[in-house]
Design a protein around this motif. Sequence first.
Motif: not given
Length: 301
Positions: A238-239, A121-127
């Motif tokens: 980071a998206v 798995g992996f992570m996506m971080v947004g804002s």
Amino acid sequence: MANTTSGKWAGVTGGGNFGQRSLIFLFRHCDVRVGYAIMYLVIPFYILFGGKGRRAIMRYFRQVHGYGFWKALGGTWRDYVNFGKVLLDRFAVYAGQKAKFKVEKDGVVENFDALMVKPGGFMMVGSHTGNFEICGYLLRQDVKKIYALVFGGEGAVLQYQRHAQLSQNNVEMVAVTDDMSHLFKIDEGLREGGIVSMPADRIFGSSKSVTCNFGKAEADFPVGPFAVAAIRGVPVLAVFVFRKSAYRYRAVVRRVEPDDTQKSSKQKAESMARRYVAMLEEQVMANKCQWFNFFEFFREK
């Protein structure tokens, strides 16, 4: 528009269930630009009576960008206009206009697609800038399940539409809860080789944060998302998704690497948080009027 009247932005889309159903009905029969035209009549109300939200955006332009009063006021107007448009775009998607939207991709193939074909798995971080959520509607994939952390207080219409659109793209919504049970779902998703998507500019439950320079100001950013990644040893992307014009968005994906000189998980998490904030700052400087944190975000000077 979202509720921006409290000291901490409530994050709830305004209009109520009736108003939201009306927007969906409108966009089933009209171009989204019709909604934009109507929106211009509504925005003055939000600026005049949404005192705390307006003051927060004014302070953003003055503290982060160093604008004078009148230039900051103009920036605030454009910020509210852009915020209204990204909300209306979401309802246009709900109404069946998804095929009209186009997304320019920067870093999607070499970062997102590359991790999709690898095990684990992996992570996506947004804002809360641009329109991070619409990316989940428009970029279709069925390789790995995405667990998307969302605010759980939205109305029934919006929650139903969110679920209907996201489930088509193999996305499961995970509501933020007071008992922190969402953290168990996040851990489970990563252990099963899925993708966890969450904002990295809001502190959920944990008070762990790092103070970072942002433009000409300072702000506290959460370490939590990066602590999860550091402990689990999973990659972080980071998206950023910014609106360019009607029916057109640009998605930017970057890899957030830890500082390899740091040994502990805590140090690695903090280094990733700082590197993410630097990426966010770069994107916001290029899209100044798509900052949608409608509460006092930056430290007083």
